[in-house]
Scaffold this motif. Structure first.
Motif, PDB file in Angstrom:
ATOM      1  N   ASP A 184       0.792  -1.193  -0.129  1.00 33.83           N
ATOM      2  CA  ASP A 184      -0.008   0.161   0.109  1.00 33.83           C
ATOM      3  C   ASP A 184       0.773   1.360  -0.033  1.00 33.83           C
ATOM      4  O   ASP A 184       0.275   2.307  -0.158  1.00 33.83           O
ATOM      5  CB  ASP A 184      -0.963  -0.080   1.324  1.00 33.83           C
ATOM      6  CG  ASP A 184      -2.202  -0.970   0.967  1.00 33.83           C
ATOM      7  OD1 ASP A 184      -2.783  -1.122   2.142  1.00 33.83           O
ATOM      8  OD2 ASP A 184      -2.339  -1.486  -0.111  1.00 33.83           O
TER       9      ASP A 184
ATOM     10  N   ARG B  87       4.558   1.599  -5.567  1.00 38.03           N
ATOM     11  CA  ARG B  87       3.892   0.610  -4.782  1.00 38.03           C
ATOM     12  C   ARG B  87       4.424  -1.025  -5.486  1.00 38.03           C
ATOM     13  O   ARG B  87       4.538  -1.806  -4.733  1.00 38.03           O
ATOM     14  CB  ARG B  87       2.656   0.578  -4.519  1.00 38.03           C
ATOM     15  CG  ARG B  87       2.181   1.605  -3.800  1.00 38.03           C
ATOM     16  CD  ARG B  87       0.656   1.846  -3.402  1.00 38.03           C
ATOM     17  NE  ARG B  87      -0.327   1.837  -4.572  1.00 38.03           N
ATOM     18  CZ  ARG B  87      -1.082   0.645  -4.935  1.00 38.03           C
ATOM     19  NH1 ARG B  87      -1.049  -0.485  -4.343  1.00 38.03           N
ATOM     20  NH2 ARG B  87      -1.925   1.184  -5.973  1.00 38.03           N
TER      21      ARG B  87
ATOM     22  N   ARG C  29      -2.293   3.773  -1.120  1.00 34.53           N
ATOM     23  CA  ARG C  29      -3.026   2.640  -1.793  1.00 34.53           C
ATOM     24  C   ARG C  29      -4.125   2.986  -2.879  1.00 34.53           C
ATOM     25  O   ARG C  29      -4.418   2.198  -3.748  1.00 34.53           O
ATOM     26  CB  ARG C  29      -3.979   2.159  -0.630  1.00 34.53           C
ATOM     27  CG  ARG C  29      -4.783   0.836  -0.877  1.00 34.53           C
ATOM     28  CD  ARG C  29      -5.638   0.430   0.469  1.00 34.53           C
ATOM     29  NE  ARG C  29      -6.466  -0.717   0.027  1.00 34.53           N
ATOM     30  CZ  ARG C  29      -7.223  -1.239   0.909  1.00 34.53           C
ATOM     31  NH1 ARG C  29      -7.102  -0.830   2.061  1.00 34.53           N
ATOM     32  NH2 ARG C  29      -8.004  -2.309   0.512  1.00 34.53           N
TER      33      ARG C  29
END
Length: 129
Positions: free
Chosen positions: A31, A53, A102
């Motif tokens: 995330d 990420r 995220r």
């Protein structure tokens, strides 16, 4: 919350290599976009490298480009900074940082210190000439 612990710092001669590791615990590692920053004695903390990420995108400060490589292993909750061709001016405390992203694209990353909400305690890298 994510907890970050850096390791791998030390003393190395100019031209040598070190690999820094940053182990994350707490929330889902994937995330977070991750970054490495550094602070030399008497100077402001500065950006060194960042990775998205998913790990598909990375970005470097010009002074480390071509010498440093950031990577991550989301299965091991760890981000790395491989540093080759070290120079005395690379001497600094190196900090790992996490940017909760995220809900952003998996390819998002940031070079801005303000984007990072979580920081490790730092690891010292000293390059002797």
């Amino acid at each position: 919350q994510v907890h970050l612990v850096e390791s791998g710092g030390g003393v190395v001669q100019a031209g040598g290599s070190l690999r820094l590791s940053c182990a994350a615990s707490g929330r889902t590692f994937s995330d977070y976009a991750m970054g490495w920053f550094r602070q030399a004695p008497g100077k402001e903390r500065e950006f060194a490298a960042t990775i998205s990420r998913t790990g598909d995108m990375s970005y470097y400060q010009d002074s480390v480009k071509g010498r440093f490589t950031i990577s991550r292993d989301n299965d091991k909750n760890t981000v790395y900074l491989q540093m080759n061709g070290l120079k005395p001016e690379d001497t600094a405390v190196y900090y790992c940082a996490a940017d909760y992203s995220r809900y952003f694209s998996g390819s998002y990353y940031s070079a801005s210190e303000d984007a990072y909400g979580y920081w490790g305690q730092g690891t010292q890298v000293t390059v002797s000439s």
